[in-house]
Every structure is written in C-alpha cells, then in structure tokens.
Design a protein around this motif. Sequence first.
Motif, short mmCIF file in Angstrom:
data_model
loop_
_atom_site.label_atom_id
_atom_site.label_comp_id
_atom_site.label_asym_id
_atom_site.label_seq_id
_atom_site.Cartn_x
_atom_site.Cartn_y
_atom_site.Cartn_z
N ASN A 19 0.84 -1.21 0.00
CA ASN A 19 0.00 0.00 0.00
C ASN A 19 0.87 1.25 0.00
OD1 ASN A 19 -2.14 -1.73 0.18
ND2 ASN A 19 -2.53 -1.37 2.36
N LEU A 20 1.91 1.22 0.83
CA LEU A 20 2.80 2.38 0.94
C LEU A 20 3.47 2.67 -0.41
CD1 LEU A 20 5.95 3.41 1.52
CD2 LEU A 20 4.15 4.49 2.86
N LEU A 21 3.96 1.61 -1.06
CA LEU A 21 4.65 1.81 -2.34
C LEU A 21 3.67 2.33 -3.39
CD1 LEU A 21 6.94 -1.38 -2.36
CD2 LEU A 21 7.65 1.00 -2.01
N ARG A 22 2.43 1.82 -3.35
CA ARG A 22 1.43 2.31 -4.32
C ARG A 22 1.17 3.80 -4.08
NH1 ARG A 22 -2.84 -0.10 -2.63
NH2 ARG A 22 -3.75 1.81 -1.76
N ARG A 23 0.99 4.16 -2.81
CA ARG A 23 0.71 5.58 -2.49
C ARG A 23 1.88 6.47 -2.89
NH1 ARG A 23 -1.50 3.43 3.07
NH2 ARG A 23 -3.63 3.01 2.44
N ALA A 24 3.08 5.97 -2.65
CA ALA A 24 4.27 6.77 -3.00
C ALA A 24 4.35 6.96 -4.51
CB ALA A 24 5.52 6.08 -2.47
N LYS A 25 4.09 5.89 -5.22
CA LYS A 25 4.16 5.95 -6.70
C LYS A 25 3.11 6.94 -7.23
CE LYS A 25 4.81 4.38 -10.97
NZ LYS A 25 6.01 4.47 -11.76
N GLU A 26 1.93 6.97 -6.58
CA GLU A 26 0.85 7.85 -7.04
C GLU A 26 1.17 9.34 -6.84
OE1 GLU A 26 -2.75 4.61 -6.24
OE2 GLU A 26 -2.51 6.31 -4.87
N LEU A 27 2.19 9.61 -6.01
CA LEU A 27 2.57 11.01 -5.78
C LEU A 27 3.31 11.62 -6.97
CD1 LEU A 27 3.98 10.84 -2.11
CD2 LEU A 27 1.82 11.89 -2.83
N GLY A 28 3.85 10.78 -7.84
CA GLY A 28 4.64 11.32 -8.95
C GLY A 28 4.66 10.40 -10.15
N ASP A 29 5.77 10.51 -10.94
CA ASP A 29 5.86 9.72 -12.17
C ASP A 29 6.93 8.63 -12.07
OD1 ASP A 29 4.18 11.68 -13.58
OD2 ASP A 29 5.93 12.99 -13.25
#
Length: 449
Positions: A19-29
């Motif tokens: 979940n954390l990695l998904r959220r982090a990825k959603e912050l940028g490109d």
Amino acid sequence: MIKVITYGTYDLLHQGHINLLRRAKELGDYLIVGVTSDSFDRGRGKFSVRNNVLERVEAVKATGYADEVIIEDYVGQKIDDIQKYNIDIFAIGSDWEGTFDYLNEYTKVVYLPRTEGVSSTMLRAETTTDIKVGIIGCGRVAHRFPTEAAVVNGLKIVAAYDINEGICKSFTEVNDGIIVCKNIQELYDSVQSVYVATPHLSHYKYIKDALNAGKHVLCETPMVLNGEQAKELFKLAEQKRVILMEANKTAYCPAFNHLMVMIKSGVIGDVVDINASLSKLWDDNKSLREFDPKQAGGSLYELGSYPLLPIIKLLGCKYENLSLYSRIKDGVDMYTKGIFHFEHAVCSFQVGLGVKTEGNLVISGTKGYVYVPAPWWKTDYFELRYEDQNKNQKFFYKWDGAGLRYEIQEFISCILNRRFSSARLRRRESICMAEIMQAFAEHRNFNKI
Ligand code: CTP
C-alpha cells in the motif's frame, strides 16, 4: 517528471509495504525505493531481519511499483540521494511523522498513511516461537549475556544452572523470568539450547552432556583446550543434528567480518605477516580463576583465542611450525608470545595478564597493510594503508553493547536455518585453536623466558 523516493527494510513483504509503495508511486511519475543493506540494519540495531537484502530487493521489485531500487547503506545517505537523483518528493509512512522533517531543506517531505494492523515485526513474531535458552554457569562471564540477548529476537532465556545454587539464585534475582534449576537435568528439561559460561576445564563435559541431551550449544571461548576433544564434540553435534558454536565475540562482529572478507578479496595483496596482541593487566589476585593453574588460568587460555582468530582465518590451520615463549609465575603464563611459520607467511601474537603491551592488530600484505588499533578485538575501526598515502582508507563501524549480541544472533540464526557451521568461525578453525592450546599444554616448541 516528478521523482519520488522512499526507504525501508521491506522484510517479509506485506500488504502495508505494498500500500505504501502504491501511495508513494501515485505522488509522482518515477519511484525510487531505497532498501536497507543487511549491515546497515544491523548497525542500527535491527538484528532480526529475516530476508537478506537480495530477497528484499526482489520482493520490492515484484510489487511493480518501483521504477528503480537502490541500497541504503549509511546514515546521511537520504540527503545525498535526494540531490544525486534530483528528487521532488521524499515519502515515508506516518509512523515516522516528524522524524524526517529535516529533509524539507532539500525536498518536499510527505508522510503517507500507514496500514494499520500489520508490520514485519508482527509477522516475525507470529512465525517464530522463541528458542528457549538455559545458562550453565552464572558467574562473572554469564552476567553480560541476558542484557545482550534482550536485543536479539528469536530467543528467551528461561532457566539457569550453577554448581553453586546461591550464585544461580543471585543471578536470577537480577534477571527476570529465569528459573533456578537444582540440577542439570532440570535445565535440559526446560530448554532447547544452552549457553555454557563455566570455567574452561568444565566446558568439555557440559558440552558433551548437553549435546547428548539434544541441545544446541553456544560455549564461551576457549571452547576446549584439546584438539581431539574439539573434533569429538563437533562430530557429536553433527550426529545429534544440533548446533555447536564457540562464542568468540570478535569472530561474529560486523566490522571484523568486513575486514576479513576485504583482505580475502585482495585489498592488501597476499598476506605475509600478521601481528596481533592483547593484554589485560590484572592484579595477580590468587582468588581469580585467571591465575589458578588448576583451573587452566594464564594468558594463553584466557586471551589467546582472540589473536589466534585473524591468523587462522586469514592463513588457515596448516602452519609449518609454531614456537611459544612464556613468562611463568606460580604455574601460569603471565605473558606468552607465539611465532607461526606458514609456507609463505610469518605471524606472531602476544597475550599478557601480567605484562602490558600495545594491543593492536597489523596485517601486512604485498600491496599494503591493515592497521587496527586497540581494542581491535572489539573492532569498530580499521585503516587500509598503502605506499601511496592518497590511497589510504579508514573504515568506521559501531560496536554495540558488550558485543555478544552478534554471536547470539548468529547462534539463533544457525538454529532457525538449520545451518550446522557458521562461516564466521568455522568448525575447523575452532579445532585449530584447541590444538594450539593443547600444544601449549604439552610444551611443544616451548621456551620459558
Ligand atoms: N509501512 C506502512 N504500513 C505498515 C508497515 C510499514 O505503511 N503497516 C511503511 C513504513 O512506514 C515505511 C515502509 O512501509 O515507509 C517500509 O517500512 P519497514 O520499516 O520496512 O516496515 P515495517 O513493517 O514497519 O518493519 P518493522 O516492523 O521491522 O519496523
């Protein structure tokens, strides 16, 4: 393009990490994930990580969220990475709220919601039942053990035995949760493994009994003072399918290990000479075991396994000749110097309980040398030195607590992973040390000074 970076250990990868990695990825490109190296984790007191760095990197990659995975290996690296990779956002779980505010000077810091109810620590606890450990011998040496064991996951000290019940009782009074065993059988009945911290001469019998009772054994150094006994005990451990390990603290500490593998990789060329010394000046108080010939007192038995360690690890057990020189007082060696001749190397060591000497370690090679200042046996610093001084390098590490946590962790890891020999201190190396102790006892190539 918005570049995001995040860091973690990612041990036993779980839904919280995903979940954390998904959220982090959603912050940028573009997402860079920094996975901690094994030594970095150990250095910051995380001794219980199950997956090694390669497994953890693979697990992070398999989530499909990381565009790039890097290794985090030192304190301060986050600032370097943010600049090096031109990072726009540093993201981390909300359990770290506030901790990384100092990075705001370099990039935008975002604390992402943490997934409740799951963590690597929880998963490790669920999948491990603590190995029950019993302590045999509750004297001076054993006192350091419970505090050190407390920082290692996967074990619980539950029982103790000492030939002197009073000593055992005082030990358990200051260490909660440990029962006093009236006899050794009672101890075996309550544990899967034992730590032997009795005087040297009793090691052999306690180890043999414990192995025969099917217990894993961690025994204080010197394990035994006789090569045949060492061979016999390792063979017995193998037959009984249990672990037998000698507790030589230097052998298991991260810095010493790093030094050994660097030298074996050729950073100073061929090793031609090693000089290792260690002295511990005591008042020669006759009541101390260290000065009692009947209890195998003396410098070599007491301190010898430390300087012998780098010599045996780097040059092996097949020396051509060993000469020993001792100053004896009241039946014990107050000082011993040993000179080894290997086919292509010469080494010496000095140990003293009644003579003070510089306690450093110098390893000379065909391309350069290693200098480790005293107390090198608690290795936290060393230097590689060359003819061209511009090439010199200094290495700094942390030596935590009394340093026993490293051997305890290795012992538990060997038990959990059913590894019968540790590369940190091989069985043949322990046997070789016992053979050298025996050569000393038999006065082979021995000279009084
Ligand atoms: N994380 C999260 N939710 C969880 C567990 C971890 O969002 N339930 C996040 C952390 O905040 C961090 C990243 O995942 O940003 C990697 O954390 P790591 O320390 O590897 O995971 P933990 O499960 O917290 O590990 P440990 O229990 O060993 O501290």
